[in-house]
Design an enzyme around this catalytic site. Structure first.
Site, PDB file in Angstrom:
ATOM      1  N   VAL A   1      -4.709  -3.707   4.914  1.00 11.19           N
ATOM      2  CA  VAL A   1      -4.924  -3.030   6.199  1.00 11.19           C
ATOM      3  C   VAL A   1      -3.757  -2.083   6.425  1.00 11.19           C
ATOM      4  CG1 VAL A   1      -5.122  -3.311   8.690  1.00 11.19           C
ATOM      5  CG2 VAL A   1      -6.241  -4.944   7.151  1.00 11.19           C
TER       6      VAL A   1
ATOM      7  N   HIS B   1     -11.261  -3.703   7.316  1.00 14.46           N
ATOM      8  CA  HIS B   1     -11.368  -4.754   6.295  1.00 14.46           C
ATOM      9  C   HIS B   1     -11.704  -6.127   6.868  1.00 14.46           C
ATOM     10  CE1 HIS B   1     -10.141  -1.911   3.288  1.00 14.46           C
ATOM     11  NE2 HIS B   1      -8.973  -1.703   3.871  1.00 14.46           N
TER      12      HIS B   1
ATOM     13  N   ASP C   1      -1.546  -2.597  -4.126  1.00 13.52           N
ATOM     14  CA  ASP C   1      -1.850  -1.175  -3.966  1.00 13.52           C
ATOM     15  C   ASP C   1      -0.595  -0.343  -4.174  1.00 13.52           C
ATOM     16  OD1 ASP C   1      -4.479  -1.741  -3.621  1.00 13.52           O
ATOM     17  OD2 ASP C   1      -4.633  -1.059  -1.553  1.00 13.52           O
TER      18      ASP C   1
ATOM     19  N   TYR D   1      -2.233   4.134  -6.129  1.00 14.71           N
ATOM     20  CA  TYR D   1      -3.474   4.802  -5.704  1.00 14.71           C
ATOM     21  C   TYR D   1      -3.937   5.816  -6.749  1.00 14.71           C
ATOM     22  CZ  TYR D   1      -3.445   2.627  -1.129  1.00 14.71           C
ATOM     23  OH  TYR D   1      -3.498   1.706  -0.109  1.00 14.71           O
TER      24      TYR D   1
ATOM     25  N   ASP E   1       0.835  -1.205   0.000  1.00 14.88           N
ATOM     26  CA  ASP E   1       0.000   0.000   0.000  1.00 14.88           C
ATOM     27  C   ASP E   1       0.866   1.249   0.000  1.00 14.88           C
ATOM     28  OD1 ASP E   1      -3.078  -1.042   0.945  1.00 14.88           O
ATOM     29  OD2 ASP E   1      -1.397  -2.357   1.377  1.00 14.88           O
TER      30      ASP E   1
END
Length: 432
Positions: free
Chosen positions: A332, A302, A175, A178, A148
């Site tokens: 997460v 999540h 991820d 974005y 992420d």
């Protein structure tokens, strides 16, 4: 703003709003998104967004984009300014609503020597030279793990810390940019990570932010991700860029797709089953898996998503029987390390599950955990950061997690992990 640009912006606002409602939990303020522009002296032929990845045995894939046509050729060698070899590849591009990408170049070079610095460029006589180091042929090897990632002020801090680690390969469990349908943000992300991604292999899998599917408008998912981040799925017998495997320095790494079919009748399941059967634990004693949506999670974020619950129900047995050592996940936006676990219980022959979706995304952190802390959860903290997985030999690896504390890299979790293949109690039960 021109009328052609209204539609993507409105759609992003609508879909982002829906996502915020679905994932309502407390987060501290994130940092602003960074927009990385082309250098002022660039022209349409200037290579940009350069990144490399492993491609089969002793090969490296080099990918880059130009805004106008240039040849898909890489010149390379082991001395700066002296390029004894060259290789040609392919050019592609894609369209997304009103956006058309630049020319995406993919070239695989090799065979290459291990643990060696190579210098490369894209045109003879150019003033811009790149370099990378190949991974070692055997232990020790150091992976950096960060999920992420995004492109914010926290991302920049994380990347600065990673650049100081002298790692061999980066693993990213989904991820990436974005961009969320705003395609120029993919370009910005590619420029942001280029200084690191052009020097060491970056091996990635997809997350929910890579889907970018809009029903009736752009129904094909993963368009940008598949076009821009070509991973070695063909080399591992996979039919999809969304799941694949590779071997490096005594470690077999499997990258799974949380957002494509994973039930027992799916292509991904059948491929995983076949790939696990091919693993030679004498050659690769360590077995590592990456997913995006975590199978184990004591954070309130999540919870109950099918990409976690159903995928775990479908595939956990395969991983357990194969004695997978570690499962890395993202999604997460916090850090959590579990004890060895299987079927919701501590099991000395199960994988260590690690959630590391804290690279620097724009949505902030998931700061609320369930209390009391479950016995299967060993360490958890909601902070941005990165992990380092240093495999020392066939039996032991050192895992550490480094928190971004006021932009300083602070080691906050440290544990030695013993490979399951070196544990007689588990090795005797090894089933594939």
């Amino acid at each position: 703003m021109s009328p052609k640009l209204w539609l993507p912006v409105i759609l992003v606002a609508v879909f982002a709003g829906a996502a915020d409602v679905a994932g309502a939990y407390n987060r501290p303020p994130p940092r602003d998104t960074l927009i990385e522009s082309l250098a002022g002296d660039s022209d349409p032929t200037t290579p940009q967004q350069v990144h490399i990845s492993l491609a089969g045995e002793n090969g490296i894939r080099i990918s880059w984009i130009t805004n106008t046509h240039t040849l898909p050729t890489v010149y390379y060698g082991i001395s700066s300014g002296k390029y004894d070899h060259s290789a040609n590849g392919t050019i592609s591009s894609y369209e997304y609503i009103t956006y058309t990408s630049g020319e995406i170049h993919d070239v695989v070079i090799g065979p290459l020597d291990p643990n060696t610095v190579y210098y490369y460029c894209f045109a003879v006589g150019t003033t811009h030279e790149y370099s990378f180091k190949t991974p070692p042929a055997s232990f020790p090897i150091k992976f950096v793990v960060s999920g992420d990632l995004g492109q914010t002020g926290w991302t920049k801090s994380t990347l600065e810390h990673i650049s100081q680690t002298n790692y061999d390969v980066l693993l990213l469990p989904g991820d990436l940019s974005y961009a969320d349908m705003l395609q120029p943000l993919w370009d910005s992300y590619g420029r942001l990570v280029e200084p690191l991604a052009s020097q060491r292999p970056w091996m990635v899998t997809q997350g929910n932010h890579e889907v970018e599917r809009i029903p009736a408008i752009h129904p094909t998912p993963f368009t940008a991700y598949n076009a821009r981040w070509h991973m070695p799925f063909e080399e591992s017998g996979s039919t999809s860029n969304l799941y694949y495997s590779f071997e490096v320095s005594g470690v077999h790494v499997i990258m799974l797709g949380s957002y494509t079919d994973f039930d027992s009748g799916s292509d991904q399941y059948q491929w995983l089953e076949a790939d696990l059967k091919k693993v030679d634990r004498n050659k690769t004693p360590w077995l590592v898996v990456l997913v995006h949506a975590p199978w184990y999670n004591s954070n309130y974020a999540h919870q109950g998503e099918k990409e976690s619950v159903d995928m775990m129900e479908s595939m956990e047995g395969l991983l357990y029987k194969a004695r997978v050592d570690i499962v890395f996940a993202g999604h997460v936006h916090a850090y959590e390390r579990f004890n060895r676990v299987y079927n919701q219980e501590i099991d000395d022959c199960g994988p260590v599950h690690i959630t590391i979706g804290d690279g620097g995304n724009r949505e902030g952190l998931a700061s609320k955990y369930k209390e009391p802390q479950p016995t299967i959860s060993a360490f958890r903290e909601a902070s941005f950061g990165h992990g380092e997985f240093e495999v020392v030999n066939a039996s032991y690896a050192l895992w550490s997690w480094h928190r971004n504390d006021d932009d300083e890299s602070v080691q906050s979790d440290l544990v030695w992990i013993k490979s399951l293949v070196s544990n007689p109690a588990c090795n005797n039960k090894l089933v594939i």
